[in-house]
Enzyme design. Sequence first.
Site, short mmCIF file in Angstrom:
data_model
loop_
_atom_site.label_atom_id
_atom_site.label_comp_id
_atom_site.label_asym_id
_atom_site.label_seq_id
_atom_site.Cartn_x
_atom_site.Cartn_y
_atom_site.Cartn_z
N ASP A 1 0.84 -1.20 0.00
CA ASP A 1 0.00 0.00 0.00
C ASP A 1 0.87 1.25 0.00
OD1 ASP A 1 -2.19 -1.60 0.07
OD2 ASP A 1 -2.77 -1.16 2.14
N ARG B 1 -11.40 6.27 2.97
CA ARG B 1 -10.22 5.87 2.20
C ARG B 1 -10.68 5.33 0.85
NH1 ARG B 1 -12.24 1.82 0.84
NH2 ARG B 1 -12.05 -0.29 1.58
N ASP C 1 -10.72 -5.65 6.54
CA ASP C 1 -9.82 -6.83 6.55
C ASP C 1 -9.52 -7.25 7.99
OD1 ASP C 1 -9.68 -6.44 3.83
OD2 ASP C 1 -7.80 -5.33 3.95
#
Length: 345
Positions: free
Chosen positions: A19, A132, A300
């Site tokens: 990321d 996000r 997640d």
Amino acid sequence: MTDTLREGSLVGLGNPLLDISAVVPLDFLQKYAMKEDDAILAEERHMPIYRELIERFQAEFLAGGSVQNSLRIAQWIIGKPKVAVFFGCVGQDDYANILAEKACAAGLDVHYQVKCDTPTGTCAVLITGTHRSLCANLAAANKFTIDHLDIPRNQALIENGLYYYISGFFLTVTPPSIMRVAATAHARQRPFLMNLSAPFISQFYMAPLLAVMPYVDIIFGNEAEAKAFAEGQCWPADADLREIGKRLVALDKLNPKRPRIAILTQGCDPVLLVQHDSVQEFPVTRLAAHEIVDTNGAGDAFVGGFLSQFVQGKSLDVCIRCGNYAAGHIIKNPGCTYSGKPEFV
Ligand code: 26A
């Protein structure tokens, strides 16, 4: 309790991504035609994003990739190394080294397929307040092939699994690999868990998603993902999340002895647990604005917390509470990272 857990119980497949994360103004999202809280695949026009994030916004590099995130979090909570095994494809570069190092530090047992001619995948993470937006350039992750599962050592690891988790995201890469693992889980009567992952999966990958659905024992998703699935199925437009959950669990199932369960998250609103005709709610502790670092990886982490208990045979109630604990912790840290020891009891 965790002593009874054997190595390799939990098998996951997904896209290992690094990321590249930064706080950006809203007009930066607009520049790339991106929406808050979305997740998309990078197209040609998105390619400059990664460099821009690094050069203009002092981006941070963090281990990512949805399934790998969940398994790292599960490992962190379980505390005993190598309970979880992960397969995905990376390049032969520094980014792959960072991913392997972070996975290993968490205790995760990674078995990457390595493509020498393609860079490791990256994901642009655009943080705007508590939102996000993700833009994944899968690169090597997209090159995962089913023959990686044919390597005898990997085949043994898959057969050794007791629980299987794959993201909907992986449908963009290799449906045959997913079907292979689903069939193994089914033949051995072991739980197979999946995630709707992002609205675009239901919009553009509905056919392979429906092909694997009969194998899916537990399906995770958030509100936007569940709504996108409902739309893709032409379910009534006014169906609320509860109704969508009931319809999800009622879809065809190969093993009727293990009815499907749907677990639907909705940000700081309660998590819904849908089984048969019943819907239970599990409250989420609302964090104060100043406690929130970023929400990247919260979904997640929820799955990771859930899995950490599920593989220990805990009740769904405990699994969901741990999911909520893990998501809350990750939101207080950058990306899908944790700090200190887990405090779930
Ligand atoms: C196929 N796509 C789009 C993806 C992803 C993805 N992981 C796998 N496949 N797009 C974003 N992610 C990961 O999701 C995490 C947050 O939930 C990001 O790498 C990020 O760590």
